[in-house]
Design a protein around this motif. Structure first.
Motif, PDB file in Angstrom:
ATOM      1  N   UNK A   1       0.938  -1.225   0.140  1.00 57.40           N
ATOM      2  CA  UNK A   1       0.030  -0.103   0.009  1.00 57.40           C
ATOM      3  C   UNK A   1       0.826   1.406  -0.033  1.00 57.40           C
ATOM      4  N   UNK A   2       1.838   1.344   0.943  1.00 55.97           N
ATOM      5  CA  UNK A   2       2.848   2.362   1.041  1.00 55.97           C
ATOM      6  C   UNK A   2       3.642   2.546  -0.396  1.00 55.97           C
ATOM      7  N   UNK A   3       3.950   1.608  -0.974  1.00 58.33           N
ATOM      8  CA  UNK A   3       4.795   1.672  -2.206  1.00 58.33           C
ATOM      9  C   UNK A   3       3.745   2.042  -3.251  1.00 58.33           C
ATOM     10  N   UNK A   4       2.781   1.879  -3.410  1.00 59.98           N
ATOM     11  CA  UNK A   4       1.797   2.304  -4.523  1.00 59.98           C
ATOM     12  C   UNK A   4       1.575   3.857  -4.218  1.00 59.98           C
ATOM     13  N   UNK A   5       1.243   4.134  -2.902  1.00 57.12           N
ATOM     14  CA  UNK A   5       0.898   5.584  -2.542  1.00 57.12           C
ATOM     15  C   UNK A   5       2.123   6.414  -2.959  1.00 57.12           C
ATOM     16  N   UNK A   6       3.333   5.931  -2.389  1.00 56.72           N
ATOM     17  CA  UNK A   6       4.462   6.848  -2.738  1.00 56.72           C
ATOM     18  C   UNK A   6       5.168   6.955  -4.262  1.00 56.72           C
ATOM     19  N   UNK A   7       4.694   5.852  -4.870  1.00 58.66           N
ATOM     20  CA  UNK A   7       5.183   5.974  -6.263  1.00 58.66           C
ATOM     21  C   UNK A   7       4.073   6.914  -7.148  1.00 58.66           C
ATOM     22  N   UNK A   8       2.744   6.714  -6.641  1.00 60.80           N
ATOM     23  CA  UNK A   8       1.773   7.511  -7.423  1.00 60.80           C
ATOM     24  C   UNK A   8       0.975   8.838  -6.784  1.00 60.80           C
ATOM     25  N   UNK A   9       0.899   8.728  -5.404  1.00 59.86           N
ATOM     26  CA  UNK A   9       0.402  10.046  -4.808  1.00 59.86           C
ATOM     27  C   UNK A   9       1.235  10.196  -3.641  1.00 59.86           C
ATOM     28  N   UNK A  10       2.436  10.511  -3.665  1.00 61.66           N
ATOM     29  CA  UNK A  10       3.441  10.717  -2.488  1.00 61.66           C
ATOM     30  C   UNK A  10       2.713  12.102  -1.887  1.00 61.66           C
ATOM     31  N   UNK A  11       1.954  12.772  -2.374  1.00 60.76           N
ATOM     32  CA  UNK A  11       1.323  14.140  -1.749  1.00 60.76           C
ATOM     33  C   UNK A  11       0.267  13.611  -0.538  1.00 60.76           C
ATOM     34  N   UNK A  12       0.120  12.338  -0.499  1.00 64.80           N
ATOM     35  CA  UNK A  12      -0.842  12.213   0.123  1.00 64.80           C
ATOM     36  C   UNK A  12      -0.366  11.343   1.474  1.00 64.80           C
ATOM     37  N   UNK A  13       0.759  11.271   1.421  1.00 67.84           N
ATOM     38  CA  UNK A  13       1.489  10.644   2.525  1.00 67.84           C
ATOM     39  C   UNK A  13       2.098  11.649   3.554  1.00 67.84           C
ATOM     40  N   UNK A  14       1.894  11.983   4.667  1.00 66.75           N
ATOM     41  CA  UNK A  14       2.050  12.981   5.538  1.00 66.75           C
ATOM     42  C   UNK A  14       3.514  12.830   6.114  1.00 66.75           C
ATOM     43  N   UNK A  15       3.848  11.301   6.172  1.00 65.95           N
ATOM     44  CA  UNK A  15       5.176  11.331   6.876  1.00 65.95           C
ATOM     45  C   UNK A  15       6.424  10.947   5.773  1.00 65.95           C
ATOM     46  N   UNK A  16       5.948  11.385   4.456  1.00 72.18           N
ATOM     47  CA  UNK A  16       7.081  10.935   3.259  1.00 72.18           C
ATOM     48  C   UNK A  16       7.250  12.107   2.660  1.00 72.18           C
ATOM     49  N   UNK A  17       8.636  12.326   2.184  1.00 76.09           N
ATOM     50  CA  UNK A  17       8.916  13.677   1.686  1.00 76.09           C
ATOM     51  C   UNK A  17       9.932  13.237   0.742  1.00 76.09           C
ATOM     52  N   UNK A  18       9.944  13.719  -0.608  1.00 75.63           N
ATOM     53  CA  UNK A  18      11.131  13.537  -1.637  1.00 75.63           C
ATOM     54  C   UNK A  18      12.439  13.978  -0.896  1.00 75.63           C
ATOM     55  N   UNK A  19      12.368  15.000  -0.316  1.00 80.66           N
ATOM     56  CA  UNK A  19      13.501  15.900   0.268  1.00 80.66           C
ATOM     57  C   UNK A  19      14.484  14.892   1.153  1.00 80.66           C
ATOM     58  N   UNK A  20      13.741  14.033   1.728  1.00 79.89           N
ATOM     59  CA  UNK A  20      14.541  13.049   2.805  1.00 79.89           C
ATOM     60  C   UNK A  20      14.946  11.616   2.359  1.00 79.89           C
ATOM     61  N   UNK A  21      13.868  11.062   1.415  1.00 78.57           N
ATOM     62  CA  UNK A  21      14.007   9.840   1.156  1.00 78.57           C
ATOM     63  C   UNK A  21      14.653   9.675  -0.271  1.00 78.57           C
ATOM     64  N   UNK A  22      14.374  10.774  -1.296  1.00 82.99           N
ATOM     65  CA  UNK A  22      14.868  10.328  -2.639  1.00 82.99           C
ATOM     66  C   UNK A  22      15.928  11.602  -3.230  1.00 82.99           C
TER      67      UNK A  22
END
Length: 216
Positions: free
Chosen positions: A192-213
């Motif tokens: 679930x988190x893989x799909x959200x991060x790949x396609x809708x990262x803006x919906x995930x409060x704890x994820x940011x491209x700045x830190x993880x990508x």
């Protein structure tokens, strides 16, 4: 059917925890932020529908997926506590869970998984190298397995402590099922988190491209 002493204590603790979370959450955001409105109600609907699918090998011993690790990572700590509690209350209202068990289910089935997930996420964020696969496996896959195990073992201990079921009934009809639930719950949250991060990262409060990508 009246509540046992442990059930009454659990209700008080669950209610106190919920009130505390409410006082620390900016609820007006639901009224002012339309996107957040959609995310919160969408997440609540997904979890509620998922919890409708459950099995019971023995009457009173219910098994279902949690998906609370994903909920925590998507909404953050406080909002996931509120949404998880809301879903539990609605599940109880429609008769899927009993009112006598709402405190126990709230503490062991909602608060505990969310607290554990957020603790793992916080530790990984501050102590482990921040990278996409670390986020997926350490923050989503691993907590998914851990939370379902803790929830089922916690409820097993409660059933025995409160004398609701005997050891044989709990162990052979519920506790042993923990082994079968660990990987599916972990995979479900990780996927679930893989799909959200790949396609809708803006919906995930704890994820940011700045830190993880970026720059990895």
């Amino acid at each position: 059917m009246s509540m046992t002493l442990l059930q009454m204590i659990a209700v008080l603790l669950f209610a106190a925890g919920l009130v505390y979370i409410v006082t620390k959450t900016e609820l007006t955001r639901l009224m002012t932020d339309r996107k957040w409105q959609h995310i919160v109600f969408g997440a609540a609907t997904c979890v509620f529908v998922l919890w409708l699918f459950r099995i019971s090998i023995h009457d009173g011993l219910i098994i279902h997926f949690l998906w609370l690790s994903t909920l925590t990572l998507v909404l953050g700590f406080r909002w996931s506590m509120l949404v998880g509690s809301f879903v539990l209350i609605m599940s109880t209202v429609i008769g899927n869970d009993t009112w006598q068990m709402i405190g126990v289910n709230g503490l062991i089935g909602v608060f505990l998984p969310i607290i554990v997930t957020y603790a793992v996420f916080s530790y990984a964020f501050h102590r482990i190298y921040r990278q996409f696969f670390v986020y997926i496996f350490v923050c989503a896959f691993f907590p998914g397995a851990l939370t379902i195990a803790l929830k089922m073992l916690g409820l097993s201990a409660y059933y025995l402590a409160d004398g609701i079921f005997t050891w044989d009934v709990v162990y052979y009809n519920y506790t042993q099922m923990t082994i079968l639930m660990i990987f599916p719950e972990a995979f479900f949250n990780g996927f679930s988190m893989t799909c959200l991060i790949v396609y809708k990262p803006d919906l995930v409060a704890t994820f940011s491209d700045k830190f993880y990508i970026d720059g990895k």
